[in-house]
Design a protein around this motif. Structure first.
Motif, PDB file in Angstrom:
ATOM      1  N   ARG A   4      11.239  69.520  52.082  1.00  0.00           N
ATOM      2  CA  ARG A   4      10.873  68.035  52.384  1.00  0.00           C
ATOM      3  C   ARG A   4       9.579  68.144  53.323  1.00  0.00           C
ATOM      4  O   ARG A   4       9.646  69.349  54.191  1.00  0.00           O
ATOM      5  N   HIS A   5       8.655  67.624  52.911  1.00  0.00           N
ATOM      6  CA  HIS A   5       7.095  67.686  53.519  1.00  0.00           C
ATOM      7  C   HIS A   5       6.977  66.762  54.459  1.00  0.00           C
ATOM      8  O   HIS A   5       6.952  65.479  53.858  1.00  0.00           O
ATOM      9  N   TRP A   6       6.168  66.639  55.540  1.00  0.00           N
ATOM     10  CA  TRP A   6       5.825  65.603  56.422  1.00  0.00           C
ATOM     11  C   TRP A   6       4.654  66.448  57.030  1.00  0.00           C
ATOM     12  O   TRP A   6       4.603  67.405  57.428  1.00  0.00           O
ATOM     13  N   LYS A   7       3.760  65.343  57.564  1.00  0.00           N
ATOM     14  CA  LYS A   7       2.569  65.986  58.346  1.00  0.00           C
ATOM     15  C   LYS A   7       2.200  64.919  59.335  1.00  0.00           C
ATOM     16  O   LYS A   7       2.585  63.844  59.016  1.00  0.00           O
ATOM     17  N   GLY A   8       1.541  65.105  60.355  1.00  0.00           N
ATOM     18  CA  GLY A   8       1.139  64.554  61.492  1.00  0.00           C
ATOM     19  C   GLY A   8      -0.016  65.458  62.356  1.00  0.00           C
ATOM     20  O   GLY A   8      -0.134  66.283  62.045  1.00  0.00           O
ATOM     21  N   ASP A  13      -4.088  67.125  73.620  1.00  0.00           N
ATOM     22  CA  ASP A  13      -3.395  67.910  75.012  1.00  0.00           C
ATOM     23  C   ASP A  13      -2.021  67.856  74.612  1.00  0.00           C
ATOM     24  O   ASP A  13      -1.007  68.342  75.416  1.00  0.00           O
ATOM     25  N   GLN A  14      -1.441  67.732  73.547  1.00  0.00           N
ATOM     26  CA  GLN A  14       0.042  67.802  73.154  1.00  0.00           C
ATOM     27  C   GLN A  14       0.120  68.943  71.960  1.00  0.00           C
ATOM     28  O   GLN A  14       1.301  69.358  71.804  1.00  0.00           O
ATOM     29  N   ALA A  15      -0.656  69.499  71.305  1.00  0.00           N
ATOM     30  CA  ALA A  15      -0.435  70.275  70.215  1.00  0.00           C
ATOM     31  C   ALA A  15       0.321  71.313  70.740  1.00  0.00           C
ATOM     32  O   ALA A  15       1.038  71.780  69.761  1.00  0.00           O
ATOM     33  N   GLU A  16       0.095  72.100  71.872  1.00  0.00           N
ATOM     34  CA  GLU A  16       0.832  73.165  72.141  1.00  0.00           C
ATOM     35  C   GLU A  16       2.308  72.855  72.642  1.00  0.00           C
ATOM     36  O   GLU A  16       3.436  73.765  72.406  1.00  0.00           O
ATOM     37  N   VAL A  61       8.407  62.794  69.655  1.00  0.00           N
ATOM     38  CA  VAL A  61       7.352  63.257  68.932  1.00  0.00           C
ATOM     39  C   VAL A  61       6.372  62.356  68.779  1.00  0.00           C
ATOM     40  O   VAL A  61       5.224  62.641  68.621  1.00  0.00           O
ATOM     41  N   GLN A  62       6.735  60.950  68.701  1.00  0.00           N
ATOM     42  CA  GLN A  62       5.460  59.978  68.427  1.00  0.00           C
ATOM     43  C   GLN A  62       4.671  60.038  69.655  1.00  0.00           C
ATOM     44  O   GLN A  62       3.608  59.705  69.504  1.00  0.00           O
TER      45      GLN A  62
END
Length: 84
Positions: A4-8, A13-16, A61-62
């Motif tokens: 199952r593939h998803w990307k965002g 400032d939230q990457a880590e 996550v949003q």
């Protein structure tokens, strides 16, 4: 086996705060491509509901994302390769 593939794209400032997987920097932040492995489409439906092509993106996550896909793509895994 089904992948199952998803990307965002996580906000800078939230990457880590998000997972430490495959990263690719883009103008708006850090892009993540998330691949999960499932035993069957029924297992995915148990997680995602009757519309398994719709992304499951929790509110927490949003708030980390600058943008994200609203749909996912599924592939049947025919073979795998693990380099030594």
């Amino acid at each position: 086996m089904i992948s199952r593939h998803w990307k965002g794209i996580a906000k800078p400032d939230q990457a880590e705060a998000y997972i430490r997987h495959l990263r690719r920097n883009v103008d708006t932040g850090t892009e993540f491509h998330v691949v999960t492995l499932w035993s069957s489409l029924d297992a995915i439906k148990a997680f995602a509901g009757e519309r398994p092509d719709i992304a499951v993106v929790p509110t927490t996550v949003q708030t980390m994302m600058a943008s994200h896909d609203s749909h996912v793509v599924h592939y049947e895994v025919a073979d795998t390769y693990e380099p030594r």
